[in-house]
Design a protein around this motif. Structure first.
Motif, PDB file in Angstrom:
ATOM      1  N   LEU A  17       0.831  -1.210   0.000  1.00  0.00           N
ATOM      2  CA  LEU A  17       0.000   0.000   0.000  1.00  0.00           C
ATOM      3  C   LEU A  17       0.859   1.252   0.000  1.00  0.00           C
ATOM      4  O   LEU A  17       0.550   2.232  -0.696  1.00  0.00           O
ATOM      5  CB  LEU A  17      -0.926  -0.001   1.225  1.00  0.00           C
ATOM      6  CG  LEU A  17      -2.111  -0.963   1.204  1.00  0.00           C
ATOM      7  CD1 LEU A  17      -2.850  -0.934   2.535  1.00  0.00           C
ATOM      8  CD2 LEU A  17      -3.057  -0.610   0.063  1.00  0.00           C
ATOM      9  N   ARG A  18       1.929   1.223   0.796  1.00  0.00           N
ATOM     10  CA  ARG A  18       2.820   2.400   0.813  1.00  0.00           C
ATOM     11  C   ARG A  18       3.551   2.549  -0.519  1.00  0.00           C
ATOM     12  O   ARG A  18       3.850   3.672  -0.943  1.00  0.00           O
ATOM     13  CB  ARG A  18       3.816   2.270   1.962  1.00  0.00           C
ATOM     14  CG  ARG A  18       3.185   2.347   3.335  1.00  0.00           C
ATOM     15  CD  ARG A  18       4.240   2.504   4.424  1.00  0.00           C
ATOM     16  NE  ARG A  18       5.079   1.317   4.548  1.00  0.00           N
ATOM     17  CZ  ARG A  18       4.825   0.296   5.359  1.00  0.00           C
ATOM     18  NH1 ARG A  18       3.725   0.316   6.111  1.00  0.00           N
ATOM     19  NH2 ARG A  18       5.653  -0.738   5.441  1.00  0.00           N
ATOM     20  N   ARG A  19       3.836   1.426  -1.177  1.00  0.00           N
ATOM     21  CA  ARG A  19       4.524   1.507  -2.462  1.00  0.00           C
ATOM     22  C   ARG A  19       3.638   2.168  -3.519  1.00  0.00           C
ATOM     23  O   ARG A  19       4.150   2.747  -4.486  1.00  0.00           O
ATOM     24  CB  ARG A  19       4.930   0.109  -2.906  1.00  0.00           C
ATOM     25  CG  ARG A  19       5.973   0.091  -4.025  1.00  0.00           C
ATOM     26  CD  ARG A  19       6.425  -1.319  -4.356  1.00  0.00           C
ATOM     27  NE  ARG A  19       7.021  -1.955  -3.193  1.00  0.00           N
ATOM     28  CZ  ARG A  19       6.567  -3.053  -2.609  1.00  0.00           C
ATOM     29  NH1 ARG A  19       5.480  -3.648  -3.089  1.00  0.00           N
ATOM     30  NH2 ARG A  19       7.168  -3.582  -1.569  1.00  0.00           N
ATOM     31  N   LEU A  20       2.297   2.075  -3.342  1.00  0.00           N
ATOM     32  CA  LEU A  20       1.395   2.729  -4.288  1.00  0.00           C
ATOM     33  C   LEU A  20       1.613   4.234  -4.345  1.00  0.00           C
ATOM     34  O   LEU A  20       1.386   4.864  -5.388  1.00  0.00           O
ATOM     35  CB  LEU A  20      -0.062   2.445  -3.906  1.00  0.00           C
ATOM     36  CG  LEU A  20      -0.612   1.044  -4.204  1.00  0.00           C
ATOM     37  CD1 LEU A  20      -2.038   0.940  -3.692  1.00  0.00           C
ATOM     38  CD2 LEU A  20      -0.549   0.741  -5.685  1.00  0.00           C
ATOM     39  N   ILE A  21       1.990   4.827  -3.224  1.00  0.00           N
ATOM     40  CA  ILE A  21       2.168   6.287  -3.188  1.00  0.00           C
ATOM     41  C   ILE A  21       3.644   6.667  -3.210  1.00  0.00           C
ATOM     42  O   ILE A  21       4.013   7.784  -2.839  1.00  0.00           O
ATOM     43  CB  ILE A  21       1.484   6.877  -1.944  1.00  0.00           C
ATOM     44  CG1 ILE A  21       2.000   6.215  -0.665  1.00  0.00           C
ATOM     45  CG2 ILE A  21      -0.026   6.734  -2.044  1.00  0.00           C
ATOM     46  CD1 ILE A  21       1.440   6.823   0.606  1.00  0.00           C
TER      47      ILE A  21
ATOM     48  N   VAL B 292      -5.714   6.061  -1.400  1.00  0.00           N
ATOM     49  CA  VAL B 292      -5.544   6.075  -2.857  1.00  0.00           C
ATOM     50  C   VAL B 292      -6.193   4.853  -3.481  1.00  0.00           C
ATOM     51  O   VAL B 292      -6.889   4.941  -4.513  1.00  0.00           O
ATOM     52  CB  VAL B 292      -4.044   6.147  -3.213  1.00  0.00           C
ATOM     53  CG1 VAL B 292      -3.835   5.981  -4.708  1.00  0.00           C
ATOM     54  CG2 VAL B 292      -3.454   7.474  -2.749  1.00  0.00           C
ATOM     55  N   LEU B 293      -5.997   3.677  -2.866  1.00  0.00           N
ATOM     56  CA  LEU B 293      -6.607   2.452  -3.393  1.00  0.00           C
ATOM     57  C   LEU B 293      -8.130   2.523  -3.335  1.00  0.00           C
ATOM     58  O   LEU B 293      -8.825   2.119  -4.282  1.00  0.00           O
ATOM     59  CB  LEU B 293      -6.093   1.255  -2.606  1.00  0.00           C
ATOM     60  CG  LEU B 293      -6.620  -0.121  -3.030  1.00  0.00           C
ATOM     61  CD1 LEU B 293      -6.222  -0.419  -4.467  1.00  0.00           C
ATOM     62  CD2 LEU B 293      -6.110  -1.210  -2.099  1.00  0.00           C
ATOM     63  N   ASN B 294      -8.674   3.045  -2.227  1.00  0.00           N
ATOM     64  CA  ASN B 294     -10.132   3.164  -2.112  1.00  0.00           C
ATOM     65  C   ASN B 294     -10.699   4.111  -3.157  1.00  0.00           C
ATOM     66  O   ASN B 294     -11.783   3.869  -3.703  1.00  0.00           O
ATOM     67  CB  ASN B 294     -10.504   3.642  -0.713  1.00  0.00           C
ATOM     68  CG  ASN B 294     -10.262   2.581   0.343  1.00  0.00           C
ATOM     69  OD1 ASN B 294     -10.218   1.401   0.022  1.00  0.00           O
ATOM     70  ND2 ASN B 294     -10.101   2.999   1.589  1.00  0.00           N
ATOM     71  N   THR B 295      -9.984   5.198  -3.437  1.00  0.00           N
ATOM     72  CA  THR B 295     -10.457   6.131  -4.464  1.00  0.00           C
ATOM     73  C   THR B 295     -10.524   5.454  -5.826  1.00  0.00           C
ATOM     74  O   THR B 295     -11.491   5.640  -6.587  1.00  0.00           O
ATOM     75  CB  THR B 295      -9.522   7.347  -4.528  1.00  0.00           C
ATOM     76  OG1 THR B 295      -9.444   7.959  -3.241  1.00  0.00           O
ATOM     77  CG2 THR B 295     -10.033   8.368  -5.529  1.00  0.00           C
ATOM     78  N   ALA B 296      -9.508   4.660  -6.148  1.00  0.00           N
ATOM     79  CA  ALA B 296      -9.520   3.945  -7.424  1.00  0.00           C
ATOM     80  C   ALA B 296     -10.648   2.918  -7.472  1.00  0.00           C
ATOM     81  O   ALA B 296     -11.314   2.747  -8.496  1.00  0.00           O
ATOM     82  CB  ALA B 296      -8.168   3.263  -7.649  1.00  0.00           C
TER      83      ALA B 296
END
Length: 448
Positions: free
Chosen positions: A35-39, A63-67
């Motif tokens: 999850l941290r790597r996503l940002i 960010v994942l929830n927004t997507a």
């Protein structure tokens, strides 16, 4: 060459290596690290401040929830506006939109790490997030107010159909009278044969033609009757003459007969009489149709109005995005609480979609940002020093090359000078030997 010599030896530890660190905390792993790597969080740097792992883990979850919400919104939009699409296509488009939203939000968040981001830069990122949120929020709002929107669309379409039918009825009277002189009826006129007004017009036209033809026939008959009377008078027994021992008509009689016969043919009286008879028969037929039109025309007109009304009703849109947007606007404008709820839901969904950038606004600069900023500054200085070293090495290499060229030029100049002096000495020896030889020949000649 000297320019290929790096500032650090190749076997030295890189900057990202935390061996010997005063806080030898291992990097995070598992779902939280992903999850941290996503940002764009670097675990080797975050190991210096493990207290902020939770913050950035939830940041990645945002960010994942927004997507995910974006993918859900796209699937709802396609399911509502394009119900004819297969489920596979809907899922594929939703997956692509999930990836697009995830990439955009990841870039928006990761581009704020480390450096001190200016407020106007964050404002531009927030504006982009709001635009993205508007696209994501509308389909969800359509689903929330789906029942009210469909009811409003149904009522609006019923009113449109009723108004359309009213115009058809007003612009097409039951007696078939023409409404072409009314501008509002130009798009609502129906073409139905056999209306009472049309039959009346045809009857009047037929009567007018019959009357004109009857007048023409009477005029021709009067003229023909006069010619026939003149023929009978000239061909009577009182006007016969003796010719060849027998009584016969005169030449004047023969001319009168020829004149009457020729006039009968050229005047086309027989054709006109047949046409007049046909017009009179047609007039009787039209009169009969006119008497029956009052009973047959009204059902035809009603059937035509019903058909056009059904076509209009079938042509009205019920699921289009613009139609649903207009329905949502009408629902929001018809009730104060609905308007308030629409605004609140809009702001809520926009805030949720813009939350990745809003989180940066609210959290401000963190210790991780300062560490990453220090690493950026160190990398910048290191790169500048590396460039300076390369510049100095290149300059010294150029000096060496210049000195080598100068020494080589001096050697070549000395060689050329030596060769020149040697050549001059050899020429002098040759010239001296030649002069001695000439002198010997001259002396020998004199002694001889």
């Amino acid at each position: 060459m000297a320019t290929d010599t790096p500032l650090r030896p190749y076997d030295s530890a890189p900057l990202d290596d935390d061996r010997g660190s005063v806080r030898p905390i291992p990097p995070g792993t598992g779902a939280a690290a992903r999850l941290r790597r996503l940002i764009g969080i670097r675990e080797e740097l975050l190991a210096w401040v493990p207290e902020e792992r939770t913050r950035y883990t939830w940041y990645g979850a945002i960010v994942l929830n927004t997507a995910l919400v974006g993918a859900l919104s796209m699937s709802l939009a396609l399911g509502s506006f394009r119900s004819d699409l297969p489920l596979v296509v809907v899922l594929l488009v939703a997956a692509v939109w999930f990836w697009v939203v995830l990439v955009m939000d990841s870039w928006l968040v990761s581009s704020t790490h480390g450096t001190k981001v200016k407020k106007w830069s964050l404002g531009l990122r927030l504006l982009l997030s709001v635009l993205l949120g508007l696209f994501i929020a509308e389909p969800i709002l359509f689903q929330i107010f789906d029942k009210e929107i469909r009811q409003e669309i149904a009522v609006g379409n019923e009113q449109k159909v009723a108004d359309y039918r009213g115009m058809l009825v007003a612009c097409n009277p039951t007696d078939g009278a023409s409404t072409a002189d009314r501008p509002e009826c130009r798009r609502y006129q129906l073409k139905i044969a056999g209306s009472p007004a049309e039959l009346s017009q045809q009857t009047e036209s037929n009567a007018s033609r019959a009357k004109a033809l009857e007048t023409q026939v009477e005029s021709i008959n009067r003229t023909l009757k006069g010619k026939m009377a003149a023929e009978q008078e000239l061909c009577g027994r009182d006007n016969w003459i003796w010719r060849g021992g027998v009584r016969d008509v005169t030449i004047t009689c023969e001319r009168a007969r020829e004149d009457s016969s020729s006039y009968r043919e050229t005047s086309k009286i027989d054709t006109y009489e047949k046409q007049l008879a046909a017009l009179r028969a047609e007039g009787q037929t039209l009169a009969e149709k006119k008497n029956k039109a009052a009973e047959t025309y009204q059902p035809l007109l009603q059937r035509a109005i019903d058909t056009r009304t059904k076509e209009r009703e079938a042509a009205l849109d019920t699921d289009g995005i613009l139609t649903r947007a207009h329905g949502l606007k009408t629902v929001a404008g018809s009730d104060g609480f609905a308007f308030f709820l629409t605004i609140v839901l809009h702001l809520l969904l926009l805030g949720f979609d813009a939350l990745p950038v809003l989180a940066k606004f609210m959290s401000g600069s963190t210790m991780y940002d300062r560490i990453l900023g220090s690493r950026f500054e160190a990398s910048r200085r290191l790169h500048a020093e590396e460039l300076q070293v390369r510049h100095e090495c290149a300059r010294m290499e150029h000096d060496v090359q210049r000195h080598r060229v100068e020494l080589d030029a001096n050697d070549r100049m000395q060689t050329l000078d030596h060769q020149y002096r040697t050549a001059q000495a050899e020429r002098a020896v040759k010239e001296r030997a030649e002069l001695d030889a000439r002198m010997d020949r001259i002396l020998r000649t004199r002694h001889a």
